[in-house]
Design a protein around this motif. Structure first.
Motif, PDB file in Angstrom:
ATOM      1  N   ASP A   2      10.026   9.111   8.101  1.00 17.35           N
ATOM      2  CA  ASP A   2       9.111   9.557   7.040  1.00 17.35           C
ATOM      3  C   ASP A   2       8.339  10.779   7.545  1.00 17.35           C
ATOM      4  N   MET A  49       0.850  -1.197   0.000  1.00 23.58           N
ATOM      5  CA  MET A  49       0.000   0.000   0.000  1.00 23.58           C
ATOM      6  C   MET A  49       0.887   1.249   0.000  1.00 23.58           C
ATOM      7  N   ASN A  50       0.451   2.280  -0.711  1.00 22.62           N
ATOM      8  CA  ASN A  50       1.181   3.533  -0.743  1.00 22.62           C
ATOM      9  C   ASN A  50       1.442   4.040   0.664  1.00 22.62           C
ATOM     10  N   ASP A  51       2.682   4.504   0.917  1.00 22.87           N
ATOM     11  CA  ASP A  51       3.071   4.911   2.264  1.00 22.87           C
ATOM     12  C   ASP A  51       2.230   6.070   2.786  1.00 22.87           C
ATOM     13  N   LEU A  52       1.909   7.039   1.939  1.00 24.41           N
ATOM     14  CA  LEU A  52       1.115   8.181   2.382  1.00 24.41           C
ATOM     15  C   LEU A  52      -0.315   7.757   2.705  1.00 24.41           C
ATOM     16  N   LEU A  53      -0.868   6.865   1.884  1.00 27.70           N
ATOM     17  CA  LEU A  53      -2.214   6.368   2.164  1.00 27.70           C
ATOM     18  C   LEU A  53      -2.220   5.592   3.472  1.00 27.70           C
ATOM     19  N   SER A  54      -1.191   4.779   3.671  1.00 29.73           N
ATOM     20  CA  SER A  54      -1.068   4.034   4.925  1.00 29.73           C
ATOM     21  C   SER A  54      -0.991   4.984   6.112  1.00 29.73           C
TER      22      SER A  54
END
Length: 264
Positions: free
Chosen positions: A211, A1-6
């Motif tokens: 991050d 899953m995309n890190d920002l979405l996560s």
């Protein structure tokens, strides 16, 4: 899953669970088994996002306490908030430095959810049998401070649940009054924890690997959802019992124990 979405999903989850007595830390640890593990700094600082939300909800109360030192009742209340925070800091810092906490794995979290749920059912039943009271004694102050330390040692305990219910058991039986005191004590507690975690990260040279964009997204999400959640919760507990949250904890903990392999 995309890190920002996560990060966004974890921030929303934090905002939804920080003030409900179901353990935000426990839910974050469980979610990170599927969304990817995050640093201690991430997990602590997004809690501060939810605490920022409570600061906004109680902004008038905080302002009245900050400017009302000439009023004996306001001064006493503010001193008790400071004292509860001091207890947490004095006891909690050595505990953290010594590393006294259960492993952040799903098994211990599941047991903490179940035990905490049973504790909530029993504590609320006992508190309801006592006279209605909004008096905050010094015993309650110390107990609330220690309850926050306990929640840090046992992931899945829930800081708000541990502190609210010990306050109710010790005589602060009016639920909105207990929640207000615990939430206000949580403001300096979580901001201090976030500051300490940030200093640790910088001091140990880990800032470059953090991050920061994801952390900022999660922090903002936790603030927005936390604000909406606490506004709803304060209205709910004025006329309802905590029992549904207790049964949710018990059910979730049991499901985790039944569904996860040994050692998880």
């Amino acid at each position: 899953m995309n890190d920002l979405l996560s990060a966004l999903l974890l921030g929303i989850l934090e905002g939804l669970t920080e003030f409900l007595p179901i353990s935000s830390t426990g839910h974050l640890l469980i979610a990170q088994h599927w969304l990817g593990a995050r640093s201690d700094l991430f997990n602590i600082v997004i809690q501060a996002g939810a605490i920022l939300a409570i600061s906004l909800v109680y902004r008038q109360r905080i302002w009245s306490l900050a400017t009302g030192w000439r009023d004996a009742a306001s001064r006493d209340y503010a001193l008790k908030i400071a004292a509860a925070f001091a207890v947490t800091a004095v006891v909690g810092l050595p505990v953290r430095l010594l590393g006294w906490e259960l492993p952040e794995t799903v098994g211990p979290v599941a047991w903490a959810l179940i035990i905490g749920g049973v504790w909530m059912l029993l504590a609320e039943r006992f508190a309801e049998s006592r006279p209605d009271s909004t008096t905050i004694t010094w015993t309650i102050v110390v107990a609330v401070g220690l309850a926050q330390v306990l929640a840090g040692v046992f992931p899945g305990t829930s800081r708000s649940a541990a502190a609210i219910f010990i306050a109710m058991l010790l005589g602060l039986t009016r639920k909105p009054a207990a929640a207000e005191f615990v939430f206000l004590v949580g403001i300096p507690t979580m901001f201090a924890a976030s500051g300490y975690a940030l200093l640790e990260t910088v001091g140990e040279g880990r800032a470059g690997s953090e991050d920061w964009t994801g952390l900022a997204v999660a922090f903002a999400a936790a603030t927005v959802t936390g604000f909406a959640t606490v506004r709803w919760l304060l209205g709910y507990i004025a006329t309802h019992r905590f029992a549904p949250f207790a049964w949710y904890r018990i059910g979730l903990g049991a499901a985790l124990l039944l569904g996860l392999p040994a050692g998880s």
